[in-house]
Scaffold this active site. Sequence first.
Site, PDB file in Angstrom:
ATOM      1  N   ASP A  54      33.009  69.508 -48.292  1.00 43.98           N
ATOM      2  CA  ASP A  54      32.312  71.273 -48.895  1.00 43.98           C
ATOM      3  C   ASP A  54      33.902  72.176 -49.250  1.00 43.98           C
ATOM      4  O   ASP A  54      34.832  72.201 -48.684  1.00 43.98           O
ATOM      5  CB  ASP A  54      31.824  71.726 -47.538  1.00 43.98           C
ATOM      6  CG  ASP A  54      31.230  72.835 -48.047  1.00 43.98           C
ATOM      7  OD1 ASP A  54      30.777  72.961 -49.107  1.00 43.98           O
ATOM      8  OD2 ASP A  54      30.157  73.104 -46.900  1.00 43.98           O
ATOM      9  N   LEU A  82      38.419  47.907 -48.131  1.00 40.90           N
ATOM     10  CA  LEU A  82      37.426  49.033 -47.939  1.00 40.90           C
ATOM     11  C   LEU A  82      36.297  49.065 -48.821  1.00 40.90           C
ATOM     12  O   LEU A  82      35.683  48.655 -50.014  1.00 40.90           O
ATOM     13  CB  LEU A  82      38.353  50.550 -48.517  1.00 40.90           C
ATOM     14  CG  LEU A  82      37.494  51.991 -48.351  1.00 40.90           C
ATOM     15  CD1 LEU A  82      37.262  52.347 -46.635  1.00 40.90           C
ATOM     16  CD2 LEU A  82      38.292  52.858 -48.949  1.00 40.90           C
ATOM     17  N   HIS A 101      34.565  71.527 -58.584  1.00 41.76           N
ATOM     18  CA  HIS A 101      34.425  69.933 -57.983  1.00 41.76           C
ATOM     19  C   HIS A 101      35.528  69.004 -59.524  1.00 41.76           C
ATOM     20  O   HIS A 101      35.617  68.380 -58.210  1.00 41.76           O
ATOM     21  CB  HIS A 101      33.479  69.698 -58.768  1.00 41.76           C
ATOM     22  CG  HIS A 101      32.253  70.466 -58.113  1.00 41.76           C
ATOM     23  ND1 HIS A 101      31.689  71.138 -57.283  1.00 41.76           N
ATOM     24  CD2 HIS A 101      30.578  71.697 -58.886  1.00 41.76           C
ATOM     25  CE1 HIS A 101      30.548  71.823 -56.719  1.00 41.76           C
ATOM     26  NE2 HIS A 101      30.581  71.952 -58.286  1.00 41.76           N
TER      27      HIS A 101
HETATM   28  C1  FPP Z   1      30.575  71.793 -51.942  1.00 42.04           C
HETATM   29  O1  FPP Z   1      31.276  72.671 -52.285  1.00 42.04           O
HETATM   30  C2  FPP Z   1      30.513  70.245 -52.399  1.00 42.04           C
HETATM   31  C3  FPP Z   1      29.549  69.226 -53.632  1.00 42.04           C
HETATM   32  C4  FPP Z   1      28.035  69.569 -53.767  1.00 42.04           C
HETATM   33  C5  FPP Z   1      30.115  68.425 -54.693  1.00 42.04           C
HETATM   34  C6  FPP Z   1      30.698  67.518 -54.258  1.00 42.04           C
HETATM   35  C7  FPP Z   1      31.799  66.122 -54.785  1.00 42.04           C
HETATM   36  C8  FPP Z   1      32.484  66.449 -55.588  1.00 42.04           C
HETATM   37  C9  FPP Z   1      33.616  66.368 -54.033  1.00 42.04           C
HETATM   38  C10 FPP Z   1      33.572  65.412 -57.091  1.00 42.04           C
HETATM   39  C11 FPP Z   1      32.994  64.623 -56.891  1.00 42.04           C
HETATM   40  C12 FPP Z   1      32.845  63.380 -56.643  1.00 42.04           C
HETATM   41  C13 FPP Z   1      32.858  62.040 -56.167  1.00 42.04           C
HETATM   42  C14 FPP Z   1      32.500  61.169 -55.379  1.00 42.04           C
HETATM   43  C15 FPP Z   1      33.904  62.165 -57.854  1.00 42.04           C
HETATM   44  P1  FPP Z   1      30.144  73.273 -52.739  1.00 42.04           P
HETATM   45  O2  FPP Z   1      30.005  73.670 -54.337  1.00 42.04           O
HETATM   46  O3  FPP Z   1      28.644  73.774 -52.182  1.00 42.04           O
HETATM   47  O4  FPP Z   1      31.113  74.714 -52.417  1.00 42.04           O
HETATM   48  P2  FPP Z   1      30.991  75.901 -51.893  1.00 42.04           P
HETATM   49  O5  FPP Z   1      30.127  75.737 -50.398  1.00 42.04           O
HETATM   50  O6  FPP Z   1      32.317  76.689 -52.035  1.00 42.04           O
HETATM   51  O7  FPP Z   1      29.665  77.063 -53.510  1.00 42.04           O
END
Ligand code: FPP
Length: 246
Positions: free
Chosen positions: A23, A134, A40
């Site tokens: 997150d 893994l 992201h």
């Molecule tokens: C939460 O941060 C994150 C996500 C909803 C997406 C997670 C994706 C990645 C880490 C990148 C791609 C993944 C892979 C497996 C290659 P948020 O957008 O909710 O952050 P915020 O709460 O600060 O708005």
Amino acid sequence: MERELPDGLSADRLPAHVAIIMDGNGRWAKKRVLNRVKGHEKGAGAVRTVVESCTKFGIPYLTLYAFSTENWQRPKKEVDALMGLLTRFLRNERKQLQKNGVRLTAIGELHRLPEEVRRELDLAMAETKDNTRLTLCLALSYGSRSELVEMVQRISGEVKVGHIEAADVDEKMVSQFLFTRDFPDPDLVIRTSGEMRLSNFLLWQCAYSEIFFTETLWPDFGESEFASILKDFQERERRFGKVLQP
Ligand code: FPP
């Protein structure tokens, strides 16, 4: 392959399964006056790092919450960018996963993913299926409540046609009807960005998991912090609701 452990981390009492709620990508980008998608993209780099750390440390299962069922409600532009990022990640990392002995799997409502994500996912899963170092499980379009609802529907269907007696339904059977049937329950759950909740992630499976919350935003999460959380985990006493013998 030999495991490489950082100082202070012992090979015994490492978690067999680490699950991470990644997150804070959006906040990471906002702090830098960048588009959320940049967060992201940087977050995908942190994914690479944590996968490598697990292979180095000898942790056999890693589950990453990459996209929740609720995330479909984000603006279409962001959803499309995330799906594009996922497609590129799977395409570009496949060889490296194979080289490092990583088996890729996925849980969630995978049929809801765009065709090109599913295609890259299928290719990567097929190519890496025999690896044993893994198991990397991506939770994609995943929601624990809908997983539980589906489990109840399937078990009650089996009861209805007489394959199962209602009285025979037990915890082991429930676990066998979840997406995670082939994995051990997570020993350790990490959530980044300071939010302190599970957000519909592995609710059944995390019944006895140790949970760590860190203020670090996911794109900034790296190997040294991961190692220090693992050290902390090794110092915790897990009683599973029992009293330890003196
Ligand atoms: C939460 O941060 C994150 C996500 C909803 C997406 C997670 C994706 C990645 C880490 C990148 C791609 C993944 C892979 C497996 C290659 P948020 O957008 O909710 O952050 P915020 O709460 O600060 O708005």
